[in-house]
Design a protein around this motif. Sequence first.
Motif, PDB file in Angstrom:
ATOM      1  N   TRP A  63      69.968 -14.076  -9.517  1.00 58.96           N
ATOM      2  CA  TRP A  63      69.178 -13.216  -8.629  1.00 58.96           C
ATOM      3  C   TRP A  63      68.696 -13.946  -7.377  1.00 58.96           C
ATOM      4  N   THR A  64      68.635 -15.271  -7.413  1.00 58.95           N
ATOM      5  CA  THR A  64      68.213 -16.014  -6.229  1.00 58.95           C
ATOM      6  C   THR A  64      69.401 -16.388  -5.351  1.00 58.95           C
ATOM      7  N   GLY A  65      70.453 -16.876  -5.966  1.00 61.91           N
ATOM      8  CA  GLY A  65      71.603 -17.349  -5.201  1.00 61.91           C
ATOM      9  C   GLY A  65      72.586 -16.263  -4.832  1.00 61.91           C
ATOM     10  N   PHE A  66      72.737 -15.250  -5.708  1.00 61.69           N
ATOM     11  CA  PHE A  66      73.739 -14.214  -5.486  1.00 61.69           C
ATOM     12  C   PHE A  66      73.142 -12.838  -5.779  1.00 61.69           C
ATOM     13  N   PRO A  67      72.213 -12.393  -4.941  1.00 67.72           N
ATOM     14  CA  PRO A  67      71.511 -11.135  -5.215  1.00 67.72           C
ATOM     15  C   PRO A  67      72.424  -9.920  -5.259  1.00 67.72           C
ATOM     16  N   ILE A  86      68.507 -28.059  -4.751  1.00 66.34           N
ATOM     17  CA  ILE A  86      67.416 -29.009  -5.018  1.00 66.34           C
ATOM     18  C   ILE A  86      66.864 -28.797  -6.424  1.00 66.34           C
ATOM     19  N   VAL A  87      66.665 -27.528  -6.793  1.00 67.09           N
ATOM     20  CA  VAL A  87      66.155 -27.223  -8.133  1.00 67.09           C
ATOM     21  C   VAL A  87      67.134 -27.697  -9.198  1.00 67.09           C
ATOM     22  N   ALA A  88      68.425 -27.490  -8.970  1.00 66.93           N
ATOM     23  CA  ALA A  88      69.430 -27.938  -9.929  1.00 66.93           C
ATOM     24  C   ALA A  88      69.418 -29.450 -10.078  1.00 66.93           C
ATOM     25  N   ASN A 103      67.766 -20.980 -25.027  1.00 70.37           N
ATOM     26  CA  ASN A 103      67.455 -19.922 -24.076  1.00 70.37           C
ATOM     27  C   ASN A 103      67.106 -20.471 -22.695  1.00 70.37           C
ATOM     28  N   VAL A 104      66.862 -21.777 -22.595  1.00 74.82           N
ATOM     29  CA  VAL A 104      66.632 -22.394 -21.283  1.00 74.82           C
ATOM     30  C   VAL A 104      67.830 -22.142 -20.371  1.00 74.82           C
ATOM     31  N   TRP A 105      69.031 -22.255 -20.942  1.00 78.83           N
ATOM     32  CA  TRP A 105      70.239 -22.060 -20.142  1.00 78.83           C
ATOM     33  C   TRP A 105      70.365 -20.619 -19.671  1.00 78.83           C
ATOM     34  N   LEU A 106      70.008 -19.672 -20.523  1.00 87.62           N
ATOM     35  CA  LEU A 106      70.081 -18.261 -20.139  1.00 87.62           C
ATOM     36  C   LEU A 106      69.121 -17.957 -18.991  1.00 87.62           C
ATOM     37  N   ILE A 107      67.921 -18.497 -19.068  1.00 90.31           N
ATOM     38  CA  ILE A 107      66.948 -18.295 -17.987  1.00 90.31           C
ATOM     39  C   ILE A 107      67.474 -18.900 -16.684  1.00 90.31           C
ATOM     40  N   PHE A 108      68.085 -20.060 -16.784  1.00 96.60           N
ATOM     41  CA  PHE A 108      68.643 -20.718 -15.601  1.00 96.60           C
ATOM     42  C   PHE A 108      69.753 -19.869 -14.989  1.00 96.60           C
ATOM     43  N   VAL A 109      70.595 -19.255 -15.844  1.00 93.31           N
ATOM     44  CA  VAL A 109      71.659 -18.372 -15.358  1.00 93.31           C
ATOM     45  C   VAL A 109      71.079 -17.201 -14.576  1.00 93.31           C
ATOM     46  N   LEU A 110      70.048 -16.557 -15.134  1.00 92.30           N
ATOM     47  CA  LEU A 110      69.438 -15.406 -14.470  1.00 92.30           C
ATOM     48  C   LEU A 110      68.815 -15.798 -13.129  1.00 92.30           C
ATOM     49  N   ILE A 111      68.140 -16.946 -13.092  1.00 94.37           N
ATOM     50  CA  ILE A 111      67.522 -17.400 -11.839  1.00 94.37           C
ATOM     51  C   ILE A 111      68.582 -17.672 -10.777  1.00 94.37           C
ATOM     52  N   LEU A 112      69.664 -18.330 -11.173  1.00 93.91           N
ATOM     53  CA  LEU A 112      70.740 -18.603 -10.226  1.00 93.91           C
ATOM     54  C   LEU A 112      71.347 -17.308  -9.698  1.00 93.91           C
ATOM     55  N   ASP A 169      79.546 -22.051  -2.702  1.00 95.53           N
ATOM     56  CA  ASP A 169      80.561 -22.459  -3.682  1.00 95.53           C
ATOM     57  C   ASP A 169      79.981 -23.422  -4.711  1.00 95.53           C
ATOM     58  N   VAL A 170      79.201 -24.388  -4.238  1.00 94.31           N
ATOM     59  CA  VAL A 170      78.599 -25.365  -5.153  1.00 94.31           C
ATOM     60  C   VAL A 170      77.668 -24.667  -6.140  1.00 94.31           C
ATOM     61  N   VAL A 171      76.832 -23.750  -5.636  1.00 94.08           N
ATOM     62  CA  VAL A 171      75.909 -23.032  -6.514  1.00 94.08           C
ATOM     63  C   VAL A 171      76.679 -22.163  -7.510  1.00 94.08           C
ATOM     64  N   SER A 172      77.806 -21.588  -7.083  1.00 96.42           N
ATOM     65  CA  SER A 172      78.599 -20.761  -8.003  1.00 96.42           C
ATOM     66  C   SER A 172      79.167 -21.597  -9.150  1.00 96.42           C
ATOM     67  N   TRP A 173      79.557 -22.830  -8.864  1.00100.74           N
ATOM     68  CA  TRP A 173      80.056 -23.702  -9.935  1.00100.74           C
ATOM     69  C   TRP A 173      78.919 -24.147 -10.846  1.00100.74           C
ATOM     70  N   ILE A 174      77.729 -24.329 -10.282  1.00 98.23           N
ATOM     71  CA  ILE A 174      76.565 -24.640 -11.122  1.00 98.23           C
ATOM     72  C   ILE A 174      76.263 -23.460 -12.043  1.00 98.23           C
ATOM     73  N   LEU A 175      76.385 -22.241 -11.511  1.00 92.35           N
ATOM     74  CA  LEU A 175      76.190 -21.042 -12.325  1.00 92.35           C
ATOM     75  C   LEU A 175      77.189 -21.002 -13.477  1.00 92.35           C
ATOM     76  N   LEU A 176      78.442 -21.304 -13.192  1.00 93.86           N
ATOM     77  CA  LEU A 176      79.456 -21.323 -14.252  1.00 93.86           C
ATOM     78  C   LEU A 176      79.129 -22.396 -15.285  1.00 93.86           C
ATOM     79  N   LEU A 177      78.653 -23.554 -14.824  1.00 94.84           N
ATOM     80  CA  LEU A 177      78.287 -24.632 -15.742  1.00 94.84           C
ATOM     81  C   LEU A 177      77.139 -24.201 -16.653  1.00 94.84           C
ATOM     82  N   ALA A 178      76.161 -23.477 -16.089  1.00 95.90           N
ATOM     83  CA  ALA A 178      75.043 -23.000 -16.891  1.00 95.90           C
ATOM     84  C   ALA A 178      75.498 -21.964 -17.917  1.00 95.90           C
ATOM     85  N   ILE A 179      76.433 -21.101 -17.537  1.00 94.59           N
ATOM     86  CA  ILE A 179      76.995 -20.126 -18.482  1.00 94.59           C
ATOM     87  C   ILE A 179      77.692 -20.854 -19.627  1.00 94.59           C
TER      88      ILE A 179
END
Length: 339
Positions: free
Chosen positions: A70-74, A304-306, A59-68, A4-14
């Motif tokens: 494929w790593t967090g929610f494959p 940790i990465v976030a 584009n840093v934010w877009l890369i962060f979104v993609l990493i979150l 859940d926490v990672v999903s909210w971080i993903l939304l924040l990055a979007i």
Amino acid sequence: MTADVVSWILLLAIAAYACGGGVDYGAGFWDLLAGGAERGKRPRWLVDHAMAPVWEVNNVWLIFVLILMWTGFPVFFQTVFTALWLPLALAAVGMVLRGAGFALRKPTRRLAARRVYGAVFAIASLLTPFFLGTVIGGVASGRVAPGTTASADAWANTTSIMAGLIAVAATAFLGAVFLSVDARRFDAPDLVRYFRIRAWAGSAALLVLGVIGLTVTDPHASYVHHGLTHGAGLGLLLASLAALAVTAWLVAGPAAGWARYSAVAVVALGIAAWGFAQHPYLVPTSLTVQQGAGASAPLQWMLIVAAVALVLIGPALVVLYRLDTHGALEPLTDEDVDR
């Protein structure tokens, strides 16, 4: 809990990409509508000078979104990129062409080539957020459940098209607000008026399309529609509407610089409303956050990465944006080089 926490971080990055990148896309939108070479010379001059220092950093934010993703929610990543590969590919091509057009048009000496590069930059600035918006609409409508094959119905539907139009309107709104403030910084009162009117037009378009979009989600995306009209989703939408009204008022007053913050709040709150309306689903109503999450160890590493990114990259980006908005990153002119 970790998922859940990672999903909210993903939304924040979007939201961060939508706000940061949205300003640049919006500048390209107004570049497209600036008119011919003579008529559009002044607005395009401001676009070039306002965007040049920081346009790539978003584009840093877009890369962060993609990493979150494929790593967090494959499972979610596979679902989205399988069913919606075409609009995502078109958006990626648009990003490349947009960057190339912007980078090449300024140093080009020949007028014909400059027009070609400028047209590529401007058209791609319109199409890229539209296709990204259709992806969000496809997800919100629930048409991209796990196992769904790629088809036009997944992204060329009513909800997706409305989401694409809202994305374009949001970027146009952000771009006009920021350019109206930049025009003050560059001591160009004619462009202050020029982009102030376009900021009002962008806010009106965003409001109208938002109301229409909220209406059409009822039959086509009922779960998200219910979330947007009840509870936290509705509260965030109303807060976004209030920020829109504040921005329209600020952009015409002596404290226009604050309009940047309220404009960002409009878009960020709107995306937050979508996130709360869709929770706990990644894809309503077929894939929850827990179902789409990967193994616990990668999710913990993502936290940790976030945290590291927040400590190391966050302050650097804040300083960069602050220097840019205060005019400290202006490129050297020929006279500066000579001196």
